[in-house]
Write a protein that holds these residues in place. Structure first.
Motif, PDB file in Angstrom:
ATOM      1  N   UNK A   7      67.079  33.114  25.320  1.00 58.81           N
ATOM      2  CA  UNK A   7      67.782  32.137  24.492  1.00 58.81           C
ATOM      3  C   UNK A   7      67.652  30.755  25.128  1.00 58.81           C
ATOM      4  N   UNK A   8      67.745  29.710  24.305  1.00 58.51           N
ATOM      5  CA  UNK A   8      67.698  28.334  24.811  1.00 58.51           C
ATOM      6  C   UNK A   8      68.796  27.517  24.150  1.00 58.51           C
ATOM      7  N   UNK A   9      69.515  26.756  24.960  1.00 51.73           N
ATOM      8  CA  UNK A   9      70.547  25.852  24.486  1.00 51.73           C
ATOM      9  C   UNK A   9      70.256  24.467  25.053  1.00 51.73           C
ATOM     10  N   UNK A  10      70.018  23.488  24.181  1.00 55.47           N
ATOM     11  CA  UNK A  10      69.731  22.126  24.632  1.00 55.47           C
ATOM     12  C   UNK A  10      70.920  21.548  25.395  1.00 55.47           C
ATOM     13  N   UNK A  11      72.130  21.762  24.898  1.00 51.68           N
ATOM     14  CA  UNK A  11      73.315  21.227  25.567  1.00 51.68           C
ATOM     15  C   UNK A  11      73.463  21.823  26.965  1.00 51.68           C
ATOM     16  N   UNK A  12      73.250  23.123  27.094  1.00 48.59           N
ATOM     17  CA  UNK A  12      73.358  23.780  28.395  1.00 48.59           C
ATOM     18  C   UNK A  12      72.252  23.282  29.323  1.00 48.59           C
ATOM     19  N   UNK A  13      71.039  23.121  28.803  1.00 47.04           N
ATOM     20  CA  UNK A  13      69.914  22.664  29.619  1.00 47.04           C
ATOM     21  C   UNK A  13      70.146  21.260  30.158  1.00 47.04           C
ATOM     22  N   UNK A  14      70.759  20.400  29.375  1.00 53.36           N
ATOM     23  CA  UNK A  14      71.016  19.037  29.834  1.00 53.36           C
ATOM     24  C   UNK A  14      71.976  18.993  31.013  1.00 53.36           C
ATOM     25  N   UNK A  15      72.955  19.865  31.035  1.00 58.51           N
ATOM     26  CA  UNK A  15      73.949  19.818  32.100  1.00 58.51           C
ATOM     27  C   UNK A  15      73.703  20.815  33.224  1.00 58.51           C
ATOM     28  N   UNK A  16      72.988  21.907  32.950  1.00 50.47           N
ATOM     29  CA  UNK A  16      72.797  22.954  33.953  1.00 50.47           C
ATOM     30  C   UNK A  16      71.336  23.278  34.235  1.00 50.47           C
ATOM     31  N   UNK A  17      70.434  22.760  33.441  1.00 49.66           N
ATOM     32  CA  UNK A  17      69.010  23.026  33.625  1.00 49.66           C
ATOM     33  C   UNK A  17      68.532  24.245  32.861  1.00 49.66           C
ATOM     34  N   UNK A  18      67.233  24.471  32.915  1.00 54.11           N
ATOM     35  CA  UNK A  18      66.630  25.632  32.259  1.00 54.11           C
ATOM     36  C   UNK A  18      65.488  26.142  33.137  1.00 54.11           C
ATOM     37  N   UNK A  19      65.073  27.357  32.867  1.00 61.26           N
ATOM     38  CA  UNK A  19      63.973  27.981  33.603  1.00 61.26           C
ATOM     39  C   UNK A  19      62.806  28.200  32.647  1.00 61.26           C
ATOM     40  N   UNK A  20      61.622  28.367  33.192  1.00 61.17           N
ATOM     41  CA  UNK A  20      60.440  28.657  32.382  1.00 61.17           C
ATOM     42  C   UNK A  20      60.089  30.122  32.581  1.00 61.17           C
ATOM     43  N   UNK A  21      59.995  30.847  31.462  1.00 58.94           N
ATOM     44  CA  UNK A  21      59.640  32.268  31.488  1.00 58.94           C
ATOM     45  C   UNK A  21      58.336  32.484  30.738  1.00 58.94           C
ATOM     46  N   UNK A  22      57.651  33.545  31.115  1.00 59.61           N
ATOM     47  CA  UNK A  22      56.407  33.939  30.461  1.00 59.61           C
ATOM     48  C   UNK A  22      56.701  34.966  29.385  1.00 59.61           C
ATOM     49  N   UNK A  23      56.122  34.752  28.207  1.00 57.53           N
ATOM     50  CA  UNK A  23      56.241  35.720  27.116  1.00 57.53           C
ATOM     51  C   UNK A  23      55.152  36.784  27.310  1.00 57.53           C
ATOM     52  N   UNK A  24      55.278  37.949  26.681  1.00 58.58           N
ATOM     53  CA  UNK A  24      54.250  38.981  26.814  1.00 58.58           C
ATOM     54  C   UNK A  24      52.857  38.489  26.418  1.00 58.58           C
ATOM     55  N   UNK A  25      52.784  37.501  25.521  1.00 63.70           N
ATOM     56  CA  UNK A  25      51.494  36.966  25.086  1.00 63.70           C
ATOM     57  C   UNK A  25      50.851  36.050  26.120  1.00 63.70           C
ATOM     58  N   UNK A  26      51.620  35.660  27.149  1.00 66.01           N
ATOM     59  CA  UNK A  26      51.111  34.744  28.159  1.00 66.01           C
ATOM     60  C   UNK A  26      51.626  33.318  27.992  1.00 66.01           C
ATOM     61  N   UNK A  27      52.136  32.996  26.799  1.00 65.78           N
ATOM     62  CA  UNK A  27      52.719  31.675  26.571  1.00 65.78           C
ATOM     63  C   UNK A  27      53.971  31.534  27.431  1.00 65.78           C
ATOM     64  N   UNK A  28      54.420  30.289  27.647  1.00 65.47           N
ATOM     65  CA  UNK A  28      55.650  30.069  28.389  1.00 65.47           C
ATOM     66  C   UNK A  28      56.676  29.392  27.493  1.00 65.47           C
ATOM     67  N   UNK A  29      57.956  29.556  27.851  1.00 64.35           N
ATOM     68  CA  UNK A  29      59.049  29.030  27.040  1.00 64.35           C
ATOM     69  C   UNK A  29      60.219  28.668  27.956  1.00 64.35           C
ATOM     70  N   UNK A  30      60.935  27.584  27.611  1.00 62.51           N
ATOM     71  CA  UNK A  30      62.148  27.208  28.347  1.00 62.51           C
ATOM     72  C   UNK A  30      63.275  28.147  27.947  1.00 62.51           C
ATOM     73  N   UNK A  31      64.044  28.583  28.939  1.00 62.82           N
ATOM     74  CA  UNK A  31      65.095  29.567  28.722  1.00 62.82           C
ATOM     75  C   UNK A  31      66.359  29.142  29.474  1.00 62.82           C
ATOM     76  N   UNK A  32      67.507  29.275  28.834  1.00 62.02           N
ATOM     77  CA  UNK A  32      68.774  29.029  29.526  1.00 62.02           C
ATOM     78  C   UNK A  32      69.573  30.306  29.732  1.00 62.02           C
TER      79      UNK A  32
END
Length: 76
Positions: A7-32
């Protein structure tokens, strides 16, 4: 390969940050938040949080960039 729901939350990412995870396809996505079950029950406001799909679990090496914050934003 073990996966988990992400899941990703812009509000949470602004105050607490986010991590980058790899999807099974190899793509990456920001995750909170990850959860082994697909649910909408998180610490973030439900109107802000978006489901971004399954990602490779942290135990399997799915977290490719640990939690970080945008430069110029500080926790106060």
């Amino acid at each position: 390969m073990a996966t988990t729901h992400a899941y990703f939350s812009a509000a949470w990412a602004l105050t607490h940050g986010s991590a980058v995870y790899r999807k099974p396809s190899g793509m990456t996505v920001n995750v909170t938040r990850t959860n082994v079950e697909k649910d909408g029950k998180g610490r973030r406001p439900p109107w802000d949080e978006r489901y971004v799909g399954e990602v490779v679990s942290e135990d399997e090496g799915g977290c490719v960039e640990p939690i970080s914050m945008v430069r110029g934003i500080t926790r106060e």
